[in-house]
Design a protein around this motif. Sequence first.
Motif, short mmCIF file in Angstrom:
data_model
loop_
_atom_site.label_atom_id
_atom_site.label_comp_id
_atom_site.label_asym_id
_atom_site.label_seq_id
_atom_site.Cartn_x
_atom_site.Cartn_y
_atom_site.Cartn_z
N ALA A 47 2.74 8.10 10.11
CA ALA A 47 4.04 8.75 10.28
C ALA A 47 5.08 8.16 9.33
O ALA A 47 5.95 8.88 8.82
N THR A 48 4.98 6.86 9.06
CA THR A 48 5.87 6.23 8.10
C THR A 48 5.67 6.81 6.72
O THR A 48 6.63 7.15 6.02
N LEU A 49 4.41 6.94 6.31
CA LEU A 49 4.11 7.51 5.00
C LEU A 49 4.67 8.92 4.88
O LEU A 49 5.31 9.26 3.88
N GLN A 50 4.49 9.73 5.90
CA GLN A 50 4.99 11.11 5.87
C GLN A 50 6.52 11.14 5.81
O GLN A 50 7.10 11.93 5.07
N LYS A 51 7.17 10.28 6.56
CA LYS A 51 8.63 10.21 6.57
C LYS A 51 9.15 9.79 5.19
O LYS A 51 10.13 10.37 4.69
N LEU A 52 8.50 8.81 4.57
CA LEU A 52 8.92 8.36 3.25
C LEU A 52 8.68 9.44 2.20
O LEU A 52 9.51 9.62 1.30
N LYS A 53 7.59 10.18 2.31
CA LYS A 53 7.34 11.29 1.39
C LYS A 53 8.45 12.33 1.49
O LYS A 53 8.90 12.86 0.49
N HIS B 110 0.83 -1.20 0.00
CA HIS B 110 0.00 0.00 0.00
C HIS B 110 0.87 1.26 0.00
O HIS B 110 0.57 2.23 -0.71
N LEU B 111 1.94 1.26 0.79
CA LEU B 111 2.86 2.40 0.79
C LEU B 111 3.46 2.61 -0.60
O LEU B 111 3.54 3.74 -1.08
N ALA B 112 3.84 1.52 -1.24
CA ALA B 112 4.42 1.61 -2.59
C ALA B 112 3.41 2.20 -3.58
O ALA B 112 3.77 3.03 -4.42
N GLU B 113 2.16 1.79 -3.47
CA GLU B 113 1.12 2.32 -4.36
C GLU B 113 0.90 3.81 -4.14
O GLU B 113 0.82 4.58 -5.09
N VAL B 114 0.81 4.22 -2.88
CA VAL B 114 0.58 5.63 -2.56
C VAL B 114 1.75 6.49 -3.01
O VAL B 114 1.57 7.60 -3.53
N LEU B 115 2.96 5.98 -2.84
CA LEU B 115 4.17 6.75 -3.17
C LEU B 115 4.57 6.60 -4.64
O LEU B 115 5.47 7.28 -5.11
#
Length: 103
Positions: free
Chosen positions: A93-99, A48-53
């Motif tokens: 928070a992970t998603l924001q950090k990766l962004k 899901h993170l990969a799809e969003v990013l």
Amino acid sequence: MVSQFEAVRNGSSEDAALRVTTNLDNTNIALSAISLPKEEHYPYTCTHLAEVLNIRNHDVLQRIKILNLRNNPIYYICIPAGKTSYINKWSEATLQKLKEIIA
């Protein structure tokens, strides 16, 4: 408290009758505590993170490894999914950090 309810109902007060907050010091009365399962705080899988990013799973995992996010409960939780299997879940928070790291 009753007078405050009456004032709000009659439109003579602009203050909120009840304040919903997690800070107990800012309340007049504590009604109850709401407890969400901790899994609710970790909505993302690696896919899901990969799809969003819009990047590959491998790239997500590499960035997670570089940032050492797996060792921090703010970012990561391992949820049992049966007797011998687990699901790795990631927080907002992970998603924001990766962004941030991608930008």
